[in-house]
Every structure is written in structure tokens, then in C-alpha cells.
Design a protein around this motif. Structure first.
Motif, mmCIF file in Angstrom:
data_model
loop_
_atom_site.group_PDB
_atom_site.id
_atom_site.type_symbol
_atom_site.label_atom_id
_atom_site.label_comp_id
_atom_site.label_asym_id
_atom_site.label_seq_id
_atom_site.Cartn_x
_atom_site.Cartn_y
_atom_site.Cartn_z
ATOM 1 N N LEU A 144 17.428 -29.675 -30.173
ATOM 2 C CA LEU A 144 18.816 -30.025 -29.836
ATOM 3 C C LEU A 144 19.438 -29.058 -28.846
ATOM 4 O O LEU A 144 20.376 -29.423 -28.127
ATOM 5 N N ASP A 145 18.935 -27.829 -28.782
ATOM 6 C CA ASP A 145 19.537 -26.818 -27.915
ATOM 7 C C ASP A 145 18.842 -26.684 -26.562
ATOM 8 O O ASP A 145 19.194 -25.804 -25.774
ATOM 9 N N GLU A 146 17.872 -27.534 -26.291
ATOM 10 C CA GLU A 146 17.150 -27.437 -25.023
ATOM 11 C C GLU A 146 17.912 -28.164 -23.917
ATOM 12 O O GLU A 146 18.336 -29.302 -24.080
ATOM 13 N N ASP A 147 18.033 -27.492 -22.794
ATOM 14 C CA ASP A 147 18.711 -28.042 -21.622
ATOM 15 C C ASP A 147 17.665 -28.718 -20.739
ATOM 16 O O ASP A 147 16.802 -28.056 -20.162
ATOM 17 N N LEU A 148 17.745 -30.026 -20.632
ATOM 18 C CA LEU A 148 16.790 -30.775 -19.825
ATOM 19 C C LEU A 148 17.107 -30.715 -18.334
ATOM 20 O O LEU A 148 16.309 -31.174 -17.519
ATOM 21 N N GLY A 149 18.248 -30.131 -17.975
ATOM 22 C CA GLY A 149 18.688 -30.133 -16.578
ATOM 23 C C GLY A 149 17.672 -29.580 -15.602
ATOM 24 O O GLY A 149 17.358 -30.243 -14.588
ATOM 25 N N PRO A 150 17.125 -28.370 -15.824
ATOM 26 C CA PRO A 150 16.142 -27.823 -14.871
ATOM 27 C C PRO A 150 14.898 -28.701 -14.735
ATOM 28 O O PRO A 150 14.387 -28.884 -13.618
ATOM 29 N N PHE A 151 14.421 -29.246 -15.847
ATOM 30 C CA PHE A 151 13.262 -30.141 -15.801
ATOM 31 C C PHE A 151 13.589 -31.409 -15.027
ATOM 32 O O PHE A 151 12.827 -31.845 -14.147
ATOM 33 N N TYR A 152 14.739 -32.007 -15.285
ATOM 34 C CA TYR A 152 15.118 -33.232 -14.597
ATOM 35 C C TYR A 152 15.338 -32.995 -13.107
ATOM 36 O O TYR A 152 15.026 -33.862 -12.273
ATOM 37 N N ALA A 153 15.853 -31.820 -12.743
ATOM 38 C CA ALA A 153 16.055 -31.517 -11.330
ATOM 39 C C ALA A 153 14.719 -31.463 -10.595
ATOM 40 O O ALA A 153 14.582 -31.978 -9.473
ATOM 41 N N LEU A 154 13.719 -30.857 -11.196
ATOM 42 C CA LEU A 154 12.384 -30.813 -10.604
ATOM 43 C C LEU A 154 11.763 -32.209 -10.575
ATOM 44 O O LEU A 154 11.097 -32.591 -9.604
ATOM 45 N N ALA A 155 11.988 -32.975 -11.629
ATOM 46 C CA ALA A 155 11.397 -34.310 -11.716
ATOM 47 C C ALA A 155 11.953 -35.246 -10.649
ATOM 48 O O ALA A 155 11.266 -36.189 -10.229
ATOM 49 N N ARG A 157 4.233 -27.201 -9.782
ATOM 50 C CA ARG A 157 5.527 -27.462 -9.162
ATOM 51 C C ARG A 157 6.650 -27.481 -10.199
ATOM 52 O O ARG A 157 7.821 -27.307 -9.858
ATOM 53 N N TYR A 158 6.273 -27.703 -11.455
ATOM 54 C CA TYR A 158 7.263 -27.751 -12.524
ATOM 55 C C TYR A 158 7.550 -26.374 -13.120
ATOM 56 O O TYR A 158 8.348 -26.261 -14.053
ATOM 57 N N VAL A 159 6.902 -25.354 -12.597
ATOM 58 C CA VAL A 159 7.192 -23.954 -12.924
ATOM 59 C C VAL A 159 7.241 -23.769 -14.442
ATOM 60 O O VAL A 159 6.254 -23.998 -15.119
ATOM 61 N N VAL A 160 8.411 -23.391 -15.000
ATOM 62 C CA VAL A 160 8.522 -23.139 -16.437
ATOM 63 C C VAL A 160 8.759 -24.421 -17.237
ATOM 64 O O VAL A 160 8.937 -24.366 -18.459
ATOM 65 N N CYS A 161 8.740 -25.550 -16.572
ATOM 66 C CA CYS A 161 8.933 -26.840 -17.255
ATOM 67 C C CYS A 161 7.636 -27.636 -17.353
ATOM 68 O O CYS A 161 7.660 -28.846 -17.625
ATOM 69 N N GLN A 162 6.509 -26.983 -17.126
ATOM 70 C CA GLN A 162 5.237 -27.697 -17.158
ATOM 71 C C GLN A 162 4.986 -28.377 -18.499
ATOM 72 O O GLN A 162 4.429 -29.475 -18.569
ATOM 73 N N GLN A 164 9.279 -40.922 -11.502
ATOM 74 C CA GLN A 164 10.601 -41.502 -11.762
ATOM 75 C C GLN A 164 10.559 -42.573 -12.850
ATOM 76 O O GLN A 164 11.490 -42.706 -13.653
ATOM 77 N N ARG A 165 9.477 -43.338 -12.884
ATOM 78 C CA ARG A 165 9.358 -44.379 -13.916
ATOM 79 C C ARG A 165 9.347 -43.757 -15.307
ATOM 80 O O ARG A 165 9.991 -44.266 -16.231
ATOM 81 N N VAL A 166 8.626 -42.647 -15.458
ATOM 82 C CA VAL A 166 8.574 -41.952 -16.740
ATOM 83 C C VAL A 166 9.955 -41.396 -17.090
ATOM 84 O O VAL A 166 10.411 -41.496 -18.240
#
Length: 302
Positions: free
Chosen positions: A94-105, A286-291, A112-114
Motif C-alpha cells: 500500500l505504501d509503494e509509489d508506482l510513479g517512478p515505474f510508470y514514468a519509465l514505462a 532501462r527500468y533501473v531500480v524498478c526492474q 503500454q498494453r501491459v
């Protein structure tokens, strides 16, 4: 005995429907929770006590809120309640911020489909890393139904249960619940000598370590610690790092010959088409710490 509701606010975006969809299809925990259209009830062992939690979505994608009811067979003291709420938050990320992952995605056109398919999904972990580690042992080179049967016997013998309505919720044991079990007893219960020995090693290891260190300690040291458990290889260590501890920051493609890599390459091929190990590894970086999140989304979508 049910406590007054607690209000949990996940980091947005958060889609509880994605959570429920994942849990409903997650075979390692089949029949271990009660699912309804906008609610999830499950049980966990905390300090040798079984605690049930019943979650209801009362918010929106961009302003998410979950109403959480805690209950047990005996009164829950403040320490138990606090630990249970922290466990729920960690379990559902619940406390994870998806923003950095979504920005890379957003820069990854085939992905994009995923992203559209799973938008707002926060990783649903195993309820505890110990349960994840035990499942890693049980499922090694073993059909899913057989592994689930072994797990059921562990829960029946060493776990606990609480009731909600007409449903019984069973909780997987803690290391302390299994601390008194001998290797011989585990071998007999599982009907598998090697798995009994490996499970005993997991119980001993997790009984001597602080979970906070597993979550926050240096990734290389935690990985080495996991690899040091009898019966654990690269696949089991990665499995627990990602799915039990939420350690999403590390490289997910290190060994081209590992089972974990083969599984991820099969999932990625459905999005990117056939790729060599080197090409997919470069893409992952390319996803750095969001791999870890990228890999998890690929596997869930597949």
C-alpha cells in the motif's frame, strides 16, 4: 472479537479490483481467503496468535481508501493490532509509489498494453516472507497440487484459524510455530525427506533473522543470506526477494540459464516478441531500480 475499523490509505493510483483479481488467480494461496466483489478477508499468525483481517474498498483509484476490520479468537492488544495493520500494508504494497515505474514505462511502447491492463496494481506479496520461503521449498520440482497438499498439512498441523461469518480462514504458521518440529516430523508430514530437511533449514534461518533487515538490508547481503539456506538456489532467492520481500530494486536477469530467467523471457516474449537474453537484459536495465516491478507486471500479464 472484531475491533472498530481502521482506515488505510494506499499511495495512489491504487485499484483494489486489481488486487482482488490477482489474489483470485494466485494458486499458491487458493482457498486461503474469502473474496467478494469489493472485499478481501484473510488470516495471519502474529506472535503465536491468529489474526483475521477483512478489507473493504471505500475509495477511488486516485483517492484510495480501505476499511480494515481486525478480529481474532481472543482480544487483540495494541501491539498485535499495530503489527497486523503493518502486515496488511506490506502484504498489499500500500505504501509503494508506482510513479517512478510508470514514468519509465511510458517510454516503453510495447509495454503500454501491459500498463493499461494492470494500471493501479500494487504488488500482492506472499503474506509473509517466511511463507514465501516455505512455498519455494515445497514447489521445487513438484506439481502445484502436490505442493498445495503439503502446504495444507503444514497449516492444519502448525497454523491457526479464525472464523468470519460461515467461513474459516486458515493462517500459515510463523517460524516460532514450527520451531519445535524435528526434521523427522517434517519429513513424515510432507512425505518427502529432502523437502523436510530443507523446510527445517528455512524454519531455523527465519527464526534467527529480523524481517526488517531482510526488507531494508543491503540487497547483496540479503541475497547471499537466502542462498545460504539449505535447498535454496538462485531461483528460490530471487523468488523470495521479489515476492516475499518486495525487493524490486535489483537486476532481475543475471543468469541466462536459470529457471527464473527462462520464465521471465517467456512472459516478455508475449509483449516484445522473441528476444535474446542480452537484449532483454539491456531492456530491463532501462527500468533501473524498478526492474522488479517491470518483471512482475510482465509475469502477471502473461
Amino acid at each position: 472479537m472484531t475491533t472498530p475499523p481502521h482506515l488505510l490509505r494506499p499511495v495512489s493510483p491504487f485499484d483494489f479490483a486489481q488486487t482482488l483479481a490477482f489474489v483470485s488467480g494466485f494458486t499458491p494461496t487458493s482457498d486461503e481467503q474469502k473474496l467478494e466483489a469489493q472485499s478481501l478477508a484473510k488470516a495471519v499468525r502474529i506472535h503465536r496468535q491468529t489474526v483475521g483481517f477483512d478489507l473493504h474498498s471505500v475509495g477511488t483509484l486516485d483517492a484510495p481508501e480501505l476499511r480494515c476490520y481486525l478480529f481474532g479468537n481472543a482480544p487483540l492488544n495494541s501491539e498485535i493490532k499495530e503489527a497486523a495493520l503493518k502486515r496488511v500494508r506490506f502484504f498489499l504494497s500500500l505504501d509503494e509509489d508506482l510513479g517512478p515505474f510508470y514514468a519509465l514505462a511510458q517510454q516503453d511502447v510495447p509495454f503500454q498494453r501491459v500498463l493499461r491492463q494492470l494500471y493501479g496494481y500494487h504488488q500482492v506479496k506472499f503474506l509473509t516472507p517466511f511463507e514465501n520461503a516455505c512455498w519455494a521449498v515445497l514447489t521445487q520440482r513438484t506439481p502445484g497440487d502436490t505442493a498445495r497438499g503439503m502446504k495444507r498439512r503444514l497449516v492444519d498441523t502448525y497454523g491457526g484459524s479464525v472464523q468470519i461469518g460461515n467461513s474459516v480462514l486458515w493462517a500459515f504458521p510463523e517460524p516460532a510455530d514450527l520451531a519445535g518440529a524435528s526434521v523427522a516430523e517434517l519429513r513424515t508430514l510432507l512425505k518427502h525427506p529432502r523437502k523436510g530437511e530443507s523446510l527445517a533449514a528455512v524454519v531455523q534461518a527465519f527464526g534467527q533473522v529480523e524481517e526488517e533487515w531482510l526488507r531494508q538490508g543491503p540487497l547483496s547481503e540479503v541475497r547471499a543470506w537466502l542462498r545460504g539456506i539449505y535447498g535454496f538456489g538462485e531461483w528460490s532467492a530471487n523468488f523470495v526477494l521479489l515476492r516475499g520481500l518486495g525487493r524490486m530494486e535489483g537486476a532481475v536477469l543475471d543468469d541466462p540459464d536459470s529457471v527464473f530467467t527462462r520464465e521471465l523471457m517467456n512472459a516478455a516474449a508475449k509483449v516484445y516478441g522473441p528476444m535474446s537474453f542480452e537484449a532483454l537484459s539491456a531492456h530491463a536495465h532501462r527500468y533501473v531500480v524498478c526492474q522488479g516491478y517491470w518483471a512482475h507486471y510482465l509475469r502477471v500479464a502473461a
